[in-house]
Design an enzyme around this catalytic site. Structure first.
Site, PDB file in Angstrom:
ATOM      1  CB  SER A  97      -0.795  -0.013   1.267  1.00  0.00           C
ATOM      2  OG  SER A  97      -1.602   1.471   1.299  1.00  0.00           O
ATOM      3  CE  LYS A 122      -4.784   0.286   0.797  1.00  0.00           C
ATOM      4  NZ  LYS A 122      -5.344  -0.389   1.886  1.00  0.00           N
ATOM      5  CE  LYS A 160      -3.612   4.999   1.614  1.00  0.00           C
ATOM      6  NZ  LYS A 160      -4.364   3.760   1.861  1.00  0.00           N
ATOM      7  CG  ASP A 175      -7.977   2.802   0.910  1.00  0.00           C
ATOM      8  OD1 ASP A 175      -7.298   2.545   1.642  1.00  0.00           O
ATOM      9  OD2 ASP A 175      -9.138   3.435   0.972  1.00  0.00           O
ATOM     10  CD  GLU A 193      -9.081  -0.329   1.362  1.00  0.00           C
ATOM     11  OE1 GLU A 193      -7.989  -0.537   0.596  1.00  0.00           O
ATOM     12  OE2 GLU A 193      -9.118  -0.362   2.646  1.00  0.00           O
ATOM     13  CG  ASP A 221     -10.548   0.124   5.435  1.00  0.00           C
ATOM     14  OD1 ASP A 221      -9.243   0.599   5.406  1.00  0.00           O
ATOM     15  OD2 ASP A 221     -10.639  -0.297   6.827  1.00  0.00           O
ATOM     16  CE  LYS A 241      -7.117  -1.061   7.174  1.00  0.00           C
ATOM     17  NZ  LYS A 241      -7.087   0.414   7.301  1.00  0.00           N
ATOM     18  N   GLY A 258      -3.716  -3.404   6.573  1.00  0.00           N
ATOM     19  CA  GLY A 258      -2.794  -2.902   7.364  1.00  0.00           C
ATOM     20  C   GLY A 258      -3.020  -1.399   8.209  1.00  0.00           C
TER      21      GLY A 258
END
Ligand code: 164
Ligand code: MG
Length: 369
Positions: free
Chosen positions: A136, A162, A164, A189, A214, A239, A263, A291
């Site tokens: 990520s 992944k 952002k 995400d 996400e 998430d 998570k 994570g």
């Protein structure tokens, strides 16, 4: 098993690189580690995934310390506990504060596995001997920096990238990444940076064959995500919206999500994580392990959880060296060609490195009967 002593360490570790999301940037990670000791001298370790400030959810290091010290420890200290599944019930009268609960529950799961000469994976019912991991990447200054970072991680063999996204840093960025890496498994995400008003922008992402988007919308929403999923080809992964098995059930029934990022801290512990995993497996909803920039203790819990059969998508549990010059465990978590070999030692399978821990411990709190 009787919990006879609990120690909390307030930790401060500097990450190798700053981590930026749609909320902000940080490089120092302040968090709690918790150690439980039973009547035979066995110990178990847990990690709070609450950040220093409430940007991801409402919990913080300080709220966790308060809840653990003043409410959760009194419920478990010197109490006979046969199985960690009891902790979920013990803590049920306490509203929310899932990351605080998971910190204590996780340490007791580690202790239970060691007492019963099991790896934590075995105690959870996991069988995988190695797990696929992704990486990520926080928001970068510009697309060129991001592409170079991705190039490095693809070369290291990470199984999924992944990145952002946020309004103004989305379609062009994903297009540039797809042009540079036509075949790499790629996901985005958004950390709730969008609303349904942005539906046209989000629909443009459909052409880039992302494995998922996400948490595009509000962190407490499943209604608008259901409306958005009807308009998108790309699967939505939730998430922040999922705090429990009940949240997962409702989101799946509404069609709000096709993938769930589990998570351990966000859902209140390993027992609830397992329940969500099992429910998703019954409903053909794949899961992966998210994570929270953990140290090796939390990372070890993530590895063990990811050995369960419905963790079929690579998670965010990269190797220790991705985050830390030195990790608080030995051996460190190592990813080779995008795989982490599940440890075969009892419990979390990694030893706490007390010498390193001591160097990054800011304050300690001791509790015993
Ligand atoms: O631990 C990792 O490497 C992944 C961290 C990560 O991607 C996240 C942590 C916390 C909030 C977000 O920024 C993001 C996430 O939502 O998954
Ligand atoms: Mg996320």
């Amino acid at each position: 098993m009787l919990i006879k002593e609990i120690n909390i360490r307030k930790m401060k570790m500097t990450m190798k690189a700053p981590f930026t999301t749609s909320f902000g940037t940080f490089q120092d990670k302040e968090f709690l580690l918790l150690e439980v000791t039973d009547e035979l001298g066995n110990t178990g370790w847990g990690e709070s995934t609450a950040f220093h400030s409430p940007w991801y959810n409402e919990e913080t290091l300080e709220t966790n310390l308060h809840m653990i010290r003043d409410f959760l420890i009194p419920l478990v200290l010197d109490k006979e506990i046969a199985h960690p599944d009891e902790i979920n019930e013990l803590f049920a009268p306490i509203r929310k504060n899932n990351m605080a609960k998971a910190t204590v529950e996780g340490a007791i799961w580690d202790l239970y596995a060691k007492r019963n000469q099991l790896t934590l994976a075995q105690a959870l019912g996991g069988t995988a001997e190695k797990i696929e991991v992704g990486i990520s990447i926080g928001i970068q200054q510009n697309v060129e920096d991001l592409i170079e970072l991705v190039r490095g991680y693809v070369a290291e063999g990470y199984k999924r990238i992944k990145v952002k996204i946020k309004p103004g840093f989305d379609v062009d960025v994903i297009k540039a990444l797809r042009d540079a890496f036509p075949h790499v498994p790629l996901m985005a995400d958004a950390n709730s940076a969008y609303t349904l008003d942005d539906i046209d922008v989000l629909k443009q992402l459909d052409e880039f064959n992302l494995t998922m988007i996400e948490q595009p919308l509000a962190s407490d929403d499943i209604i608008d995500h259901a409306k958005l999923q009807k308009e998108l080809k790309t699967p939505i992964c939730l998430d922040e919206s999922i705090h429990s098995l009940e949240d997962a059930r409702k989101a799946i029934e509404l069609g709000s999500t096709k993938i769930i990022n589990i998570k351990i801290g966000r859902v209140g512990g390993l027992t609830e994580s397992k329940k969500i995993h099992d429910y998703c497996m019954e409903n053909d909803i794949p899961v992966w392990c998210g994570g929270m920039l953990e140290s090796g203790i939390g990372r070890a819990h993530n590895v063990a959880l990811t050995t369960l059969p419905n963790f079929i998508l690579p998670g965010d549990t990269a190797g220790s060296s991705r985050y830390w010059e030195e990790d608080v465990i030995t051996p460190e978590v190592v990813a080779v060609d995008g795989y982490i070999t599940v440890p075969t030692s009892y419990g979390i399978g990694y030893e706490p490195n007390i010498e390193v821990m001591d160097r990054f411990t800011v304050e300690t709190f001791n509790f015993k009967e």
